[in-house]
Each structure stands twice: as C-alpha cells, then as structure tokens.
Design a protein around this motif. Sequence first.
Motif, PDB file in Angstrom:
ATOM      1  N   GLU A  51      47.726  42.571  51.986  1.00  0.00           N
ATOM      2  CA  GLU A  51      46.918  41.934  51.554  1.00  0.00           C
ATOM      3  C   GLU A  51      47.290  40.242  51.448  1.00  0.00           C
ATOM      4  O   GLU A  51      48.465  40.224  51.170  1.00  0.00           O
ATOM      5  N   VAL A  52      46.547  39.472  51.735  1.00  0.00           N
ATOM      6  CA  VAL A  52      46.821  37.864  51.502  1.00  0.00           C
ATOM      7  C   VAL A  52      45.881  37.557  50.523  1.00  0.00           C
ATOM      8  O   VAL A  52      44.896  37.524  50.756  1.00  0.00           O
ATOM      9  N   GLY A  57      43.962  34.027  43.496  1.00  0.00           N
ATOM     10  CA  GLY A  57      44.003  35.542  43.205  1.00  0.00           C
ATOM     11  C   GLY A  57      42.876  35.879  44.275  1.00  0.00           C
ATOM     12  O   GLY A  57      42.587  37.376  44.412  1.00  0.00           O
ATOM     13  N   ALA A  58      42.156  35.206  44.953  1.00  0.00           N
ATOM     14  CA  ALA A  58      40.906  35.783  45.914  1.00  0.00           C
ATOM     15  C   ALA A  58      41.508  36.261  47.210  1.00  0.00           C
ATOM     16  O   ALA A  58      42.545  35.749  47.740  1.00  0.00           O
ATOM     17  N   LEU A  59      40.898  37.203  47.653  1.00  0.00           N
ATOM     18  CA  LEU A  59      41.419  38.032  48.897  1.00  0.00           C
ATOM     19  C   LEU A  59      41.168  37.063  50.216  1.00  0.00           C
ATOM     20  O   LEU A  59      39.803  36.581  50.363  1.00  0.00           O
ATOM     21  N   VAL A  83      50.279  31.077  49.307  1.00  0.00           N
ATOM     22  CA  VAL A  83      49.590  32.296  49.503  1.00  0.00           C
ATOM     23  C   VAL A  83      50.460  33.648  48.807  1.00  0.00           C
ATOM     24  O   VAL A  83      51.832  33.329  49.118  1.00  0.00           O
ATOM     25  N   GLU A  84      49.902  34.582  48.327  1.00  0.00           N
ATOM     26  CA  GLU A  84      50.633  35.884  48.121  1.00  0.00           C
ATOM     27  C   GLU A  84      50.377  36.876  49.068  1.00  0.00           C
ATOM     28  O   GLU A  84      49.134  37.404  49.396  1.00  0.00           O
TER      29      GLU A  84
END
Length: 157
Positions: A51-52, A57-59, A83-84
């Motif tokens: 997942e990015v 925090g939005a996909l 980005v996470e």
Amino acid sequence: MGRRKPGTYPYDYTPGDDRRFVDSGVGGTLRVLHGPGRGMGMTEGVVCRVEVLDGDGALLDEAEAGTLGKEHRLRGTVPGDRVEVTVSAHHESDAESELTTRTVVLTGDLADVVRFGVGPGWDQVAGADAGELPRGPASPTPQLWGAGVRLRGARPG
C-alpha cells in the motif's frame, strides 16, 4: 538513445520509458519484487500486499503479488511529496505476515532508488534486482523467500 528490449537486467525499463516519465510530472515509480528466482517476479508461494499512502493518509496505490509486473507510476504525486509505503508478506505455508513500513520523499529523479522488503531471502531479491547478485533458477521456499519494493525517484524520508 535507442529502445532496448523490455525486461532487460537489472531494471525493467528502457531509456524511452525514462524520457516519458520525466515529462509526466509524476514524482516516482514503484515495482513490487518477489523471489528469489530468475525473474524476480516469482510469486509462487509468496503472498504479498503493498500500500502507498500520501502525506494525508489517502490511498495512492495498492498491489498484491503478481499485479505489478512492470514499474508503475505513482500517479497523483509530484517531486517533493512524502509517501508511506507498507509491505506485508509471507510464504503461503505460513499464515503470519511480516510487515515493514517506510516513508520516502519522491524526487522525480529516476537515478534515486530505494529498495526495502521482508522475508529471509529479501537480501537476495534486492541484490539481484540491483545487479549485485546473479539471478538464479531458485524458487521461493518457506525458508527462503522475499518480497518488497523498488521505488525509483525516491530517497529515504
């Protein structure tokens, strides 16, 4: 610069792909890696989810084993975005996943590369992808498997 055959070792992109990327305004690309194996896309026995998320925090993107066979542009991003990226994976014979999350800063410069992942064979997968280790005919096993990502146009955040 001429076009070379897609899938050329160690990266799965061509100079033409790079030129198109630079003009796209996208901050970076992502490729899901699995292995070890000759093609580093070996999903046999490896269960993986990536997942990015953007800074809010939005996909932005999600993938599962085998769904991103090529580099995938992180659409909706620009150089400078944070980005996470979360990798959750396990061998199919083990129900419990290993998990790792990293924050990266997208640079837009495809020479900037970040690789990270999980599993007892991750170092082999990353080394083969970077061209530091030969790609062997091995297949993932419960004792030797790895899954992760290669982000181009990114640096650790």
